[in-house]
Scaffold this motif. Sequence first.
Motif, PDB file in Angstrom:
ATOM      1  N   MET A   1       0.801  -1.331   0.323  1.00 42.93           N
ATOM      2  CA  MET A   1      -0.144   0.225   0.193  1.00 42.93           C
ATOM      3  C   MET A   1       1.036   1.763   0.125  1.00 42.93           C
ATOM      4  O   MET A   1       0.345   1.902  -0.720  1.00 42.93           O
ATOM      5  CB  MET A   1      -0.538  -0.270   1.216  1.00 42.93           C
ATOM      6  CG  MET A   1      -1.729   0.960   1.075  1.00 42.93           C
ATOM      7  SD  MET A   1      -3.358   1.283  -0.731  1.00 42.93           S
ATOM      8  CE  MET A   1      -4.656   0.534   0.701  1.00 42.93           C
ATOM      9  N   GLU A   2       1.989   0.959   0.485  1.00 44.48           N
ATOM     10  CA  GLU A   2       3.041   2.455   0.511  1.00 44.48           C
ATOM     11  C   GLU A   2       3.230   2.691  -0.009  1.00 44.48           C
ATOM     12  O   GLU A   2       3.302   4.252  -1.105  1.00 44.48           O
ATOM     13  CB  GLU A   2       4.141   1.702   1.680  1.00 44.48           C
ATOM     14  CG  GLU A   2       5.007   2.948   2.083  1.00 44.48           C
ATOM     15  CD  GLU A   2       6.116   2.914   2.720  1.00 44.48           C
ATOM     16  OE1 GLU A   2       7.018   3.734   2.941  1.00 44.48           O
ATOM     17  OE2 GLU A   2       6.208   2.282   3.770  1.00 44.48           O
ATOM     18  N   SER A   3       4.036   1.712  -1.563  1.00 44.40           N
ATOM     19  CA  SER A   3       4.177   1.955  -2.819  1.00 44.40           C
ATOM     20  C   SER A   3       2.760   2.497  -3.345  1.00 44.40           C
ATOM     21  O   SER A   3       2.867   3.196  -4.452  1.00 44.40           O
ATOM     22  CB  SER A   3       4.813   0.842  -3.275  1.00 44.40           C
ATOM     23  OG  SER A   3       4.036   0.179  -3.726  1.00 44.40           O
ATOM     24  N   PHE A   5       1.019   4.738  -3.079  1.00 40.14           N
ATOM     25  CA  PHE A   5       1.343   6.221  -2.345  1.00 40.14           C
ATOM     26  C   PHE A   5       2.320   6.893  -2.441  1.00 40.14           C
ATOM     27  O   PHE A   5       2.027   7.868  -3.759  1.00 40.14           O
ATOM     28  CB  PHE A   5       1.093   6.400  -1.225  1.00 40.14           C
ATOM     29  CG  PHE A   5      -0.546   6.162   0.062  1.00 40.14           C
ATOM     30  CD1 PHE A   5      -1.142   7.492  -0.566  1.00 40.14           C
ATOM     31  CD2 PHE A   5      -1.312   5.093  -0.352  1.00 40.14           C
ATOM     32  CE1 PHE A   5      -2.886   7.374  -1.095  1.00 40.14           C
ATOM     33  CE2 PHE A   5      -2.539   5.073  -0.267  1.00 40.14           C
ATOM     34  CZ  PHE A   5      -3.446   6.374   0.116  1.00 40.14           C
ATOM     35  N   ALA A   6       3.817   6.272  -2.422  1.00 37.37           N
ATOM     36  CA  ALA A   6       4.270   7.049  -2.719  1.00 37.37           C
ATOM     37  C   ALA A   6       4.843   7.082  -4.651  1.00 37.37           C
ATOM     38  O   ALA A   6       5.143   8.541  -4.651  1.00 37.37           O
ATOM     39  CB  ALA A   6       5.914   6.124  -2.889  1.00 37.37           C
ATOM     40  N   THR A   7       4.392   6.020  -5.659  1.00 35.77           N
ATOM     41  CA  THR A   7       4.214   6.081  -6.490  1.00 35.77           C
ATOM     42  C   THR A   7       2.939   7.019  -7.398  1.00 35.77           C
ATOM     43  O   THR A   7       3.298   7.711  -8.799  1.00 35.77           O
ATOM     44  CB  THR A   7       4.214   4.905  -7.465  1.00 35.77           C
ATOM     45  OG1 THR A   7       2.982   4.788  -6.749  1.00 35.77           O
ATOM     46  CG2 THR A   7       5.512   3.889  -6.330  1.00 35.77           C
ATOM     47  N   LEU A  59       2.244  13.720  -4.022  1.00 32.58           N
ATOM     48  CA  LEU A  59       3.347  12.853  -3.256  1.00 32.58           C
ATOM     49  C   LEU A  59       4.385  11.940  -3.616  1.00 32.58           C
ATOM     50  O   LEU A  59       5.423  11.240  -2.990  1.00 32.58           O
ATOM     51  CB  LEU A  59       1.885  11.542  -3.555  1.00 32.58           C
ATOM     52  CG  LEU A  59       0.677  11.734  -2.423  1.00 32.58           C
ATOM     53  CD1 LEU A  59      -0.701  10.638  -3.603  1.00 32.58           C
ATOM     54  CD2 LEU A  59       0.709  11.754  -1.543  1.00 32.58           C
ATOM     55  N   THR A  60       4.477  12.477  -4.933  1.00 33.62           N
ATOM     56  CA  THR A  60       5.799  11.414  -6.053  1.00 33.62           C
ATOM     57  C   THR A  60       6.850  12.820  -5.974  1.00 33.62           C
ATOM     58  O   THR A  60       7.732  12.678  -6.540  1.00 33.62           O
ATOM     59  CB  THR A  60       5.196  12.196  -7.141  1.00 33.62           C
ATOM     60  OG1 THR A  60       4.977  12.921  -8.038  1.00 33.62           O
ATOM     61  CG2 THR A  60       3.971  10.763  -7.607  1.00 33.62           C
TER      62      THR A  60
END
Length: 94
Positions: A1-3, A5-7, A59-60
Amino acid sequence: MESLFATGRVIDAILVLMTLEVVALVFWHRLTGRGIAPRHLLGVIAAGVALMVALRSALTGAPWTVTALWLSLGLIAHLVDLALRWRGGHSRLR
């Protein structure tokens, strides 16, 4: 899930869902003549898309100027939509 949002992929998914929503609303209006007229969707959808892209850029890790640009475009779309509604152009379902 973290990825997600990070991407920014979570925002991509939301934009796809927004597109499907617009397609469904336009189809419903054309099929039945009821609901929101497609031209009345433009302002609110434009503002929503601009806000989603601004969130994605934040976010990115995009430069703050990119995020500020998208937020400004969202504000402009919102104000145009609000002005049209204020004049009575978008207030009614048909």
